[in-house]
Design a protein around this motif. Structure first.
Motif, PDB file in Angstrom:
ATOM      1  N   ASP A 415       0.849  -1.188   0.000  1.00 18.55           N
ATOM      2  CA  ASP A 415       0.000   0.000   0.000  1.00 18.55           C
ATOM      3  C   ASP A 415       0.883   1.235   0.000  1.00 18.55           C
ATOM      4  O   ASP A 415       2.105   1.144   0.123  1.00 18.55           O
ATOM      5  N   ASP A 419      -1.046   5.359   3.774  1.00 17.15           N
ATOM      6  CA  ASP A 419      -2.339   4.698   3.961  1.00 17.15           C
ATOM      7  C   ASP A 419      -2.274   3.543   4.950  1.00 17.15           C
ATOM      8  O   ASP A 419      -3.300   2.944   5.278  1.00 17.15           O
ATOM      9  N   THR A 447     -12.738   0.035  -0.698  1.00 16.56           N
ATOM     10  CA  THR A 447     -11.500   0.559  -0.132  1.00 16.56           C
ATOM     11  C   THR A 447     -11.546   0.315   1.368  1.00 16.56           C
ATOM     12  O   THR A 447     -12.619   0.094   1.940  1.00 16.56           O
ATOM     13  N   VAL A 449      -9.983   1.863   5.098  1.00 18.05           N
ATOM     14  CA  VAL A 449      -9.300   2.971   5.773  1.00 18.05           C
ATOM     15  C   VAL A 449      -9.271   2.691   7.267  1.00 18.05           C
ATOM     16  O   VAL A 449     -10.049   1.887   7.789  1.00 18.05           O
ATOM     17  N   LYS A 510      -8.646   8.325  -0.566  1.00 18.08           N
ATOM     18  CA  LYS A 510      -8.779   7.803   0.796  1.00 18.08           C
ATOM     19  C   LYS A 510      -8.779   8.916   1.837  1.00 18.08           C
ATOM     20  O   LYS A 510      -9.422   8.800   2.879  1.00 18.08           O
ATOM     21  N   LYS A 511      -8.063   9.992   1.542  1.00 15.41           N
ATOM     22  CA  LYS A 511      -8.013  11.092   2.517  1.00 15.41           C
ATOM     23  C   LYS A 511      -9.403  11.687   2.727  1.00 15.41           C
ATOM     24  O   LYS A 511      -9.757  12.081   3.844  1.00 15.41           O
ATOM     25  N   ARG A 514     -11.339   9.053   4.843  1.00 10.62           N
ATOM     26  CA  ARG A 514     -10.879   9.083   6.235  1.00 10.62           C
ATOM     27  C   ARG A 514     -11.418  10.298   6.977  1.00 10.62           C
ATOM     28  O   ARG A 514     -11.754  10.232   8.162  1.00 10.62           O
ATOM     29  N   VAL A 526      -2.400  12.616   7.470  1.00  6.85           N
ATOM     30  CA  VAL A 526      -3.125  11.938   6.398  1.00  6.85           C
ATOM     31  C   VAL A 526      -3.030  12.752   5.123  1.00  6.85           C
ATOM     32  O   VAL A 526      -3.483  12.346   4.108  1.00  6.85           O
TER      33      VAL A 526
END
Length: 526
Positions: A415, A419, A447, A449, A510-511, A514, A526
């Motif tokens: 990854d 992450d 995904t 997280v 993903k940020k 999250r 992050v």
């Protein structure tokens, strides 16, 4: 880094084009729809583009920009820039208007080539592009509004700027999942090394027919096109990667080599009668740029047997750095290698380093992927601090990817380091969980997280899109994961959403996901 240049390898990209124009002037070099170019014609058009750049007052070191779907003018401009000493900034056409303006302004491009689909966008931001002196509309010859052919209506200029091997001629921007994109300066030496190394890996030759379908703003487009150019192969360029049309093109043009991203493969396998076409000419079908879900790979291998080659790479290294070949894809005794990235290609050295200390770790241990190769970029445009943070004084590039080598020398990408989830002191790599979850029939997109947990600090959460006709049973899905993964790695909860947020190149943000769970809470960067 030490001089590893091959003595008989060209040091200037223009020499690659000139070679094939001299050896095979009347052979078809490029096809785009119903239009074709011989090697001699391509050389002449590039020389006229170079002359037009000089007539417009462009000097070595200046930038031009292209905002368009795939079109031969973009490739001609890149090669003309190599001849003049300028650099072509190929802009991601999927960006929002403000992001397009940012990239053009960051590059300080003085000439902007624009396809018809983006003329309105450029008109809307034109007053915010202070460096751009001239906007040139690009269309097919004779179509209303086309200005590119008039741009080429000038006497060819054979002069070739004596660029040093480390000078940039192509500037591609990183995807910017965590902030503004950075312009990776791709050099003559880097791109030629990449082209030579990839040609050796895939076996392209003057007799090959190479399909370039991916967008030219990406290394999977421009770098792959230059690999084709380096090999002397015939190139078939498509304006867009239309999954419904590509099978017929591959059959008609007797395509021997191509590169697709996994998302395109997933769509192609669902095209009616995709397996009815004749792909007997196909020798190598590369895929990469994002993880390939195993269900998609297995379905694709039924349509295109014995030709798959996985490639892993990055813009900063001009493209490909590792390959998993067709033999490994067919090796049923070692099917676990299908989730590896393969082995480094010739000319590339990879080490796994501790992300904190920078010291190498042992075989099987996870860490950050560090890369050393002549293919590396010259740095990030006008960002010396970012360049110094990415490339150390010995020429090692810190990729930001987490991974490990197995005892047989295969690289596994776990990854992005940023992450990684640290739960109770244990490192958990979301990509490992995502591969397992993607195998479940109720999951269409997924995904993983890290989310806050009072006991463990953070724990994995699966955020997914349900497959058509399926309802996600959280308990069943979590049990499915526990059958294949250590319990501490498994998601502790599941959220079902309509879609996952993605950036302009299709990478999951993903940020942003999250942020929904960490609002008002502290977490590592992050």
């Amino acid at each position: 880094m030490p001089d590893t240049a091959v003595p008989d390898r060209p040091t200037h990209m223009h020499a690659v084009l000139a070679r094939w124009a001299a050896e095979h002037p009347d052979r078809e070099a490029l096809r785009y729809g119903e239009r074709t170019w011989t090697w001699a014609q391509l050389l002449s058009r590039v020389a006229r583009n170079a002359a037009a750049q000089r007539a417009a007052g462009l000097q070595p070191g200046d930038r031009v920009a292209v905002l368009d779907l795939n079109h031969p003018s973009c490739l001609e401009t890149t090669l003309a820039c190599a001849q003049v000493g300028t650099a072509n900034t190929v802009v991601n056409f999927r960006l929002a208007p403000s992001e397009v303006a940012y990239v053009i302004n960051d590059s300080a491009a003085k000439v902007l080539f624009v396809g018809p689909e983006f003329a309105e966008l450029v008109a809307g931001v034109r007053e915010h592009l202070p460096h751009v002196r001239r906007v040139i509309q690009v269309g097919d010859p004779g179509t209303p509004g086309d200005e590119y052919e008039a741009w080429l209506d000038i006497e060819p200029d054979p002069e070739v700027y004596p660029a040093a091997p480390d000078e940039c001629f192509l500037q591609l921007y990183t995807s910017g999942t965590t902030g503004f994109p950075k312009g990776a300066m791709l050099t003559h030496a880097g791109m030629i090394a990449h082209s030579a190394n990839v040609v050796a890996a895939v076996g392209a030759a003057p007799e090959s027919n190479v399909l370039v379908a991916m967008p030219l703003f990406h290394v999977g487009g421009s770098s792959y096109a230059l690999v084709c150019l380096y090999s002397g192969a015939r190139m078939v360029l498509t304006r867009i990667p239309d999954p419904t049309r590509l099978p017929a093109i591959m059959e008609r043009e007797k395509i021997t080599h191509t590169f697709f991203v996994p998302a395109l493969m997933a769509l192609m396998t669902k095209v009616p009668d995709v397996g009815a076409h004749d792909y007997s000419a196909l020798r190598v079908l590369c895929y990469g740029a994002s993880p390939m879900p195993l269900p998609v790979l297995r379905a694709s291998m039924k349509v295109f047997p014995n030709v798959f080659m996985q490639v892993y790479g990055m813009t900063e290294a001009c493209g490909v750095i590792t390959v998993l070949g067709s033999e490994e894809h067919a090796d049923t005794a070692n099917e676990h290698r299908l989730i590896s990235a393969g082995k480094p290609i010739p000319g590339v050295t990879i080490e796994i380093r501790d992300p904190s200390s920078g010291k190498p770790v042992g075989t099987g241990e996870s860490g950050e992927v560090w890369v050393r190769t002549e293919q590396l970029m010259g740095g990030y445009w006008n960002k010396p601090e970012a360049t110094a943070a990415a490339i150390d004084e010995d020429g090692w590039y810190r990729s930001g990817d987490g991974g490990h080598f197995d005892e047989d020398g295969y690289l596994y990408i776990t990854d992005r380091i940023k992450d990684m989830i640290i739960s109770g002191g244990e490192n958990i790599y979301p990509a490992e969980l995502e591969r397992v979850l993607a195998e479940h029939p109720s999951v269409a997109d997924v995904t993983v997280v890290g989310v806050p947990d009072d006991k463990w600090g953070e724990v994995p959460k699966a955020v997914l899109v349900a497959a058509d006709g399926h309802t996600v049973d959280e308990a069943e899905l979590l049990a499915f994961c526990r059958q294949q993964l250590a319990s501490y790695k498994c998601p502790k909860s599941v959220d079902v959403v309509d879609e996952l947020p993605r950036n302009a190149t299709g990478k999951i943000l993903k940020k942003d996901i999250r942020a929904r769970y960490w609002e008002g809470r502290d977490r590592r960067t992050v």
